[in-house]
Design a protein around this motif. Structure first.
Motif, PDB file in Angstrom:
ATOM      1  N   ASP A  82       0.824  -1.211   0.000  1.00 26.57           N
ATOM      2  CA  ASP A  82       0.000   0.000   0.000  1.00 26.57           C
ATOM      3  C   ASP A  82       0.859   1.263   0.000  1.00 26.57           C
ATOM      4  N   ASP A  85       0.165   3.904  -2.934  1.00 25.06           N
ATOM      5  CA  ASP A  85      -1.056   4.709  -2.776  1.00 25.06           C
ATOM      6  C   ASP A  85      -0.924   5.701  -1.632  1.00 25.06           C
ATOM      7  N   TRP A 102       4.256  -2.323  -8.657  1.00 32.15           N
ATOM      8  CA  TRP A 102       3.113  -1.521  -9.122  1.00 32.15           C
ATOM      9  C   TRP A 102       2.730  -1.833 -10.567  1.00 32.15           C
ATOM     10  N   LYS A 103       3.199  -2.949 -11.096  1.00 34.80           N
ATOM     11  CA  LYS A 103       2.915  -3.247 -12.507  1.00 34.80           C
ATOM     12  C   LYS A 103       1.428  -3.460 -12.761  1.00 34.80           C
ATOM     13  N   LYS A 105      -0.755  -1.435 -11.829  1.00 32.42           N
ATOM     14  CA  LYS A 105      -1.228  -0.101 -12.179  1.00 32.42           C
ATOM     15  C   LYS A 105      -0.830   0.249 -13.601  1.00 32.42           C
ATOM     16  N   HIS A 106       0.370  -0.162 -13.995  1.00 38.09           N
ATOM     17  CA  HIS A 106       0.857   0.033 -15.364  1.00 38.09           C
ATOM     18  C   HIS A 106       2.065  -0.878 -15.544  1.00 38.09           C
ATOM     19  N   PHE A 144       0.373   9.109 -12.204  1.00 35.92           N
ATOM     20  CA  PHE A 144      -0.123   8.637 -10.903  1.00 35.92           C
ATOM     21  C   PHE A 144       0.242   9.593  -9.768  1.00 35.92           C
TER      22      PHE A 144
END
Length: 364
Positions: A82, A85, A102-103, A105-106, A144
């Protein structure tokens, strides 16, 4: 002008300069800054955790305490995964972790840690600093609300710990393996079931049999985790992380609000840790591997060419999927490939050729 008048006028002028200096000092003095930094690593974990803590302390020390960094290890403020974020939202200012976490997310984030058949430590530094990598990273992060900087590296990682020998691709089918990033996608293509777990949860899952295999880092970290108690076959080299770069991610609005000198200070502290961490891993991995083999009964194995060729074919399929994700993902991949080609070609006749000949002569 008489001498008495000159002295009077001169002293009055000096008094004005002194007054101006006194008045201007508070105006140019920088205010004390308190920031929160979260991490994906357990507190005091060798290399990864201690490197993040070194960065936090170094930043405070470099500012003579003006910048006070409140460091939180994984789970102390938020759960490890987390952290992104927490920073993107502005609840914390900095995280330390591995960008491939974080892949989801992208997929482009994976390239800023490590990807299969990717860049070594020195090649990664070249791409980020001089091959357009940082600019693409900035573009990705801006979507982001974060800004990333290099802040550590573990070098070429081991292929992982396995309960059984891996002699063919068939041995990977049905295998439950902790392996994040695009490396996990490669294993999935070959029939394995990749699992993403934070470091603090790997040992218990391996011991309980919830997973059959795991990769982590290398001998120094892996021996600390005592994976040898549950799996004895230790494979190399790791196709998935040839130079795993760690990073700090900062809330972009916070970063943009820093003065140029404070931005340089943060960058310098991160760059120093990028160098120090890699040196520490290189210094400690060899001795740790010898102990694993000689004292813990670990069986060192090298993936054979057939298995490695299969890794390569699966990686090509994974990369094509990434390129189709978006224009930015395609540009990140293409830039990475271009750098791998040019920097790698030079490494082949410089570092690689020299080390091969040195080791041959010295019988290392």
């Amino acid at each position: 002008m008489k001498r008495r008048e000159l002295l009077k006028t001169g002293l009055a002028g000096m008094g004005g300069v002194a007054a101006a200096t006194t008045l201007s000092a508070p105006a140019i003095a920088k205010e004390r800054m308190e920031i929160n930094m979260v991490s994906t690593w357990p507190r005091d974990f060798p290399g990864l955790g201690t490197g993040a803590q070194r960065f936090a302390k170094r930043l405070s020390d470099m500012s003579d305490g003006r910048i006070q960094v409140n460091y939180y290890a994984g789970g102390e403020r938020v759960k490890p995964f987390d952290s992104f974020d927490e920073v993107a939202s502005g609840n914390a200012q900095i995280y330390h972790g591995a960008e491939y976490y974080w892949k989801g997310k992208h997929p482009g984030f994976a390239y800023f840690t490590a990807v299969p058949f990717g860049l070594t430590y020195t090649e990664m530094n070249a791409w980020i600093r001089f091959g357009g990598g940082q600019e693409l990273w900035d573009e990705l992060g801006a979507e982001f609300g974060v800004k990333g900087l290099m802040c550590g590296n573990t070098g070429v990682q081991m292929g992982g710990w396995f309960r059984k020998e891996i002699n063919s691709v068939d041995d990977l089918k049905g295998l439950k393996m902790r392996i994040p990033g695009l490396g996990g996608d490669v294993m999935a293509k070959l029939g394995a079931s990749p699992v993403s777990l934070p470091g603090s949860q790997i040992y218990e899952n391996l011991v309980s049999g919830a997973i059959d295999a795991t990769e982590w880092v290398g001998p120094w970290n892996d021996s600390f985790m005592k994976f040898y108690e549950a799996a004895k076959y230790y494979y190399y080299p790791g196709m998935h992380e040839p130079g795993a770069m760690l990073a700090i991610g900062m809330n972009k609005e916070w970063w943009d609000g820093l003065s140029k000198s404070d931005q340089l200070m943060v960058n310098a502290a991160a760059s120093m840790e990028n160098d120090v961490m890699m040196a520490e891993y290189n210094a400690k991995n060899g001795e740790a591997l010898a102990k694993l083999i000689n004292e813990q009964g670990v069986k060192l194995r090298q993936f054979n060419d057939d298995v490695y060729d299969a890794f390569g074919e699966a990686a090509d399929e994974v990369f094509e999927t990434v390129r189709q994700h978006s224009d930015l993902a395609a540009r990140i991949h293409d830039s990475f490939v271009a750098s791998r080609s040019t920097v790698g070609a030079w490494a082949k006749i410089s570092d690689q050729a020299y080390v091969e000949q040195r080791n041959r002569v010295l019988d290392l």
